[in-house]
Write a protein that holds these residues in place. Sequence first.
Motif, PDB file in Angstrom:
ATOM      1  N   ILE A 165     -29.227 -12.110 -23.675  1.00 35.85           N
ATOM      2  CA  ILE A 165     -29.989 -12.644 -24.991  1.00 35.85           C
ATOM      3  C   ILE A 165     -30.298 -14.080 -24.478  1.00 35.85           C
ATOM      4  O   ILE A 165     -31.509 -14.354 -24.875  1.00 35.85           O
ATOM      5  N   ARG A 166     -29.556 -14.892 -23.718  1.00 37.37           N
ATOM      6  CA  ARG A 166     -29.950 -16.223 -23.146  1.00 37.37           C
ATOM      7  C   ARG A 166     -31.221 -16.035 -22.377  1.00 37.37           C
ATOM      8  O   ARG A 166     -32.076 -16.756 -22.412  1.00 37.37           O
ATOM      9  N   GLY A 167     -31.150 -15.057 -21.593  1.00 40.21           N
ATOM     10  CA  GLY A 167     -32.266 -14.669 -20.749  1.00 40.21           C
ATOM     11  C   GLY A 167     -33.445 -14.396 -21.227  1.00 40.21           C
ATOM     12  O   GLY A 167     -34.628 -14.853 -21.079  1.00 40.21           O
ATOM     13  N   VAL A 168     -33.320 -13.497 -22.397  1.00 45.21           N
ATOM     14  CA  VAL A 168     -34.489 -13.195 -23.091  1.00 45.21           C
ATOM     15  C   VAL A 168     -35.276 -14.258 -23.808  1.00 45.21           C
ATOM     16  O   VAL A 168     -36.414 -14.681 -24.097  1.00 45.21           O
ATOM     17  N   LEU A 169     -34.391 -15.408 -24.392  1.00 47.05           N
ATOM     18  CA  LEU A 169     -34.844 -16.480 -25.285  1.00 47.05           C
ATOM     19  C   LEU A 169     -35.286 -17.544 -24.228  1.00 47.05           C
ATOM     20  O   LEU A 169     -35.690 -18.653 -24.540  1.00 47.05           O
TER      21      LEU A 169
ATOM     22  N   VAL B  48     -50.255  -9.415 -14.704  1.00 43.52           N
ATOM     23  CA  VAL B  48     -50.585  -8.458 -15.602  1.00 43.52           C
ATOM     24  C   VAL B  48     -50.292  -8.606 -17.168  1.00 43.52           C
ATOM     25  O   VAL B  48     -50.867  -8.376 -17.882  1.00 43.52           O
ATOM     26  N   SER B  49     -48.815  -8.958 -17.172  1.00 46.83           N
ATOM     27  CA  SER B  49     -48.310  -9.124 -18.409  1.00 46.83           C
ATOM     28  C   SER B  49     -49.186 -10.229 -19.164  1.00 46.83           C
ATOM     29  O   SER B  49     -49.426 -10.021 -20.450  1.00 46.83           O
ATOM     30  N   ILE B  50     -49.409 -11.406 -18.669  1.00 51.04           N
ATOM     31  CA  ILE B  50     -49.956 -12.373 -19.491  1.00 51.04           C
ATOM     32  C   ILE B  50     -51.484 -11.842 -19.720  1.00 51.04           C
ATOM     33  O   ILE B  50     -52.005 -12.321 -20.881  1.00 51.04           O
ATOM     34  N   LEU B  51     -52.115 -11.491 -18.723  1.00 50.05           N
ATOM     35  CA  LEU B  51     -53.665 -11.040 -19.066  1.00 50.05           C
ATOM     36  C   LEU B  51     -53.727 -10.113 -19.952  1.00 50.05           C
ATOM     37  O   LEU B  51     -54.389 -10.012 -20.778  1.00 50.05           O
TER      38      LEU B  51
ATOM     39  N   ILE C 266     -40.418  -0.829 -19.128  1.00 49.06           N
ATOM     40  CA  ILE C 266     -40.323  -0.958 -17.517  1.00 49.06           C
ATOM     41  C   ILE C 266     -39.734  -2.607 -17.454  1.00 49.06           C
ATOM     42  O   ILE C 266     -38.920  -2.402 -16.511  1.00 49.06           O
ATOM     43  N   GLN C 267     -40.369  -3.290 -18.180  1.00 49.19           N
ATOM     44  CA  GLN C 267     -39.902  -4.832 -17.925  1.00 49.19           C
ATOM     45  C   GLN C 267     -38.469  -4.775 -18.357  1.00 49.19           C
ATOM     46  O   GLN C 267     -37.554  -5.787 -17.945  1.00 49.19           O
ATOM     47  N   LEU C 268     -37.981  -4.049 -19.331  1.00 54.66           N
ATOM     48  CA  LEU C 268     -36.537  -4.157 -19.746  1.00 54.66           C
ATOM     49  C   LEU C 268     -35.571  -3.521 -18.765  1.00 54.66           C
ATOM     50  O   LEU C 268     -34.874  -4.173 -18.521  1.00 54.66           O
TER      51      LEU C 268
ATOM     52  N   SER D  83     -37.404 -14.769 -12.663  1.00 54.21           N
ATOM     53  CA  SER D  83     -36.261 -14.025 -13.634  1.00 54.21           C
ATOM     54  C   SER D  83     -36.865 -12.821 -14.014  1.00 54.21           C
ATOM     55  O   SER D  83     -36.191 -11.868 -14.287  1.00 54.21           O
ATOM     56  N   GLY D  84     -38.035 -12.375 -14.462  1.00 53.76           N
ATOM     57  CA  GLY D  84     -38.718 -11.303 -14.950  1.00 53.76           C
ATOM     58  C   GLY D  84     -38.579 -11.667 -16.500  1.00 53.76           C
ATOM     59  O   GLY D  84     -39.362 -10.585 -17.215  1.00 53.76           O
ATOM     60  N   PHE D  85     -37.922 -12.618 -17.224  1.00 52.91           N
ATOM     61  CA  PHE D  85     -37.786 -12.728 -18.381  1.00 52.91           C
ATOM     62  C   PHE D  85     -39.157 -13.170 -18.947  1.00 52.91           C
ATOM     63  O   PHE D  85     -39.419 -12.736 -20.190  1.00 52.91           O
ATOM     64  N   PHE D  86     -39.856 -13.968 -18.259  1.00 55.96           N
ATOM     65  CA  PHE D  86     -41.394 -14.382 -18.736  1.00 55.96           C
ATOM     66  C   PHE D  86     -42.084 -13.035 -19.020  1.00 55.96           C
ATOM     67  O   PHE D  86     -42.936 -13.035 -20.081  1.00 55.96           O
ATOM     68  N   ALA D  87     -42.192 -12.113 -18.001  1.00 59.25           N
ATOM     69  CA  ALA D  87     -43.167 -10.760 -18.236  1.00 59.25           C
ATOM     70  C   ALA D  87     -42.582 -10.322 -19.394  1.00 59.25           C
ATOM     71  O   ALA D  87     -43.361  -9.570 -20.194  1.00 59.25           O
ATOM     72  N   PHE D  88     -41.238  -9.879 -19.543  1.00 58.80           N
ATOM     73  CA  PHE D  88     -40.798  -9.339 -20.508  1.00 58.80           C
ATOM     74  C   PHE D  88     -41.114 -10.044 -21.860  1.00 58.80           C
ATOM     75  O   PHE D  88     -41.305  -9.189 -22.770  1.00 58.80           O
ATOM     76  N   SER D  89     -41.057 -11.295 -21.988  1.00 58.54           N
ATOM     77  CA  SER D  89     -41.557 -12.179 -23.110  1.00 58.54           C
ATOM     78  C   SER D  89     -42.927 -11.791 -23.611  1.00 58.54           C
ATOM     79  O   SER D  89     -43.030 -11.639 -24.854  1.00 58.54           O
ATOM     80  N   TYR D  90     -43.698 -11.872 -22.532  1.00 59.04           N
ATOM     81  CA  TYR D  90     -45.185 -11.682 -23.077  1.00 59.04           C
ATOM     82  C   TYR D  90     -45.428 -10.100 -23.245  1.00 59.04           C
ATOM     83  O   TYR D  90     -46.060  -9.844 -24.419  1.00 59.04           O
ATOM     84  N   ALA D  91     -44.597  -9.214 -22.619  1.00 57.88           N
ATOM     85  CA  ALA D  91     -44.785  -7.648 -23.025  1.00 57.88           C
ATOM     86  C   ALA D  91     -44.341  -7.584 -24.665  1.00 57.88           C
ATOM     87  O   ALA D  91     -44.772  -6.944 -25.590  1.00 57.88           O
ATOM     88  N   SER D  92     -43.074  -8.224 -25.023  1.00 59.15           N
ATOM     89  CA  SER D  92     -42.698  -8.382 -26.216  1.00 59.15           C
ATOM     90  C   SER D  92     -43.642  -8.675 -27.354  1.00 59.15           C
ATOM     91  O   SER D  92     -43.831  -8.235 -28.409  1.00 59.15           O
TER      92      SER D  92
END
Length: 525
Positions: free
Chosen positions: A394-398, A164-167, A84-86, A101-110
């Motif tokens: 890629i820049r966003g994910v990093l 929710v992602s970080i918790l 979903i985050q992707l 950006s949504g990239f932080f939530a994606f990072s924690y999910a990853s």
Amino acid sequence: MANLWGSKKDNDDGEAAAGSARNSEDHEQAPPDEHTRLLPNRVESTNYLSPDDPAVSPYNLWSVRIVRYLTIFLTLVTFVWWVIQLVSVFVTPPGFHTRASGFFAFSYASVTLANLLFSLIFFAIPSKAVRILSIVMGGLLLIDTVLLLSVEKTRREEGWVGIVSILWAFLIAVWVLATDRLVLWGKNEEEERLTGRAETRRTLGEWTAVLLSTLAMAILSIVLLLTTLTLILRALDAGLAPPGQLYAVDDGKYQLHVYCRGNKTDAKGIKLPTVLLEGDGPVEGGLWPFADNAVKNGSISRYCFVDRPGMAWSDTAPSPSSAGMAVEAVSEALARAGEEGPWVLLSAGVGSIYSRIFSARHGDAVTGLVLVDPFHEDLLYQIGAPGRGFLLWIRGVLSPLGLDRIPGALFKGRTKEDRVWGQSAYQTGKYVFTKLQENLVADSLTKRDVTSSRAIQYKDTPLTVISSGDRVREDDEWEKKQRDLSHLTNRLQHWDIVNKAPHEVWSTLEGREVMEKRLKQMVYI
């Protein structure tokens, strides 16, 4: 007598045999426990197994197996959340929009998904190093949770999705730590029961697994450490107040920053046009200082700018977001701020795409167009190139790792202003996300928006084009497109090519003088 003794002995033997049979039957009918389900309890064992026997396994215990099944279930749930985050980066599902950006939530999910996968891969091989790193990860995630929840701006930007992602990441880190402890207990328990002692030696395969699991957890810990430092920078940047006001747009989904300065009328009380700025990136880092100086020296009377979605203090918009959608949001923010024009539109580079759409949709309020080295719609394929989009993703994910922002803050003296709207603004996740949004629809929705705007553009609007001499000399295609844009309306006043001026024409003295001169002619016409 002997017969009697023999008969008694036979009876005793029969009763003993019957009692043994009854005991055996009772034992067979007794409900199995973790020790008796697969192999006999060590109390009843007469022979121990070899430590290398496959039967010596923590999986013999129900509790260990149940925890493993639960870990698989949690992994599947996390994978769904990760997907979903992707997807949200490209097409935002209803209710999943974050103002960042949504990239932080994606990072924690990853990180959470990786943590669970490594836990499953090395499930039966617990190690002290992994337990220590799990504690470190849990501590970092707890710090991140506190940072996210305690700073109002980051809490609002990340929204419920980020929280929710970080918790979830924190809870899974605790779960993995508890799982490792349980497996260690189960391993020792089964080794003592089946081999007579807990095994302290490891095979080469086990040492390899321990090494790989430790490296994996160390990498995840470093990722979380960098993410924590980036969150600290975001918390510091949150203290930089915007010069203007934030206005909710698109049914309150996000906010845009609006700033105006100057007088709406001259000394005689005559209403003058307001110059509306739009740039390649944040206006604050480009045209703002120029416009401020133009007000001071009297070239213009007043100016405004709206940070379009994702720029400087403005929130990001849900995906997909075309130039036309961004212009609608900018128009709504201006209306909520009570700004109705009339306008002289000053735009540069890609910002000219947005200004042209605004001019076509609000032609009755636009008294002039000044395009500085404008970007032509026929070149939008460059912005929408798939390779560029992949690199932006890629820049966003990093971006949550702060690989450029952290060294900039520590060693190059980058300030809050640099990161929010200045020379380091391009490093933020919001900026990268916005540029990725531009890329995804540049050659489709945005091109349609700007092409249709050209068809409905008021033809009697005064027009000035100011081009970079460097770009015109170096690129024949660019010169051709500049010439084409000079025919945008039927009232071209000037087409200036500023010698030795780069794309940011105002960065040279001659460029600033030409721009101020043409703006003054537009405002005081």
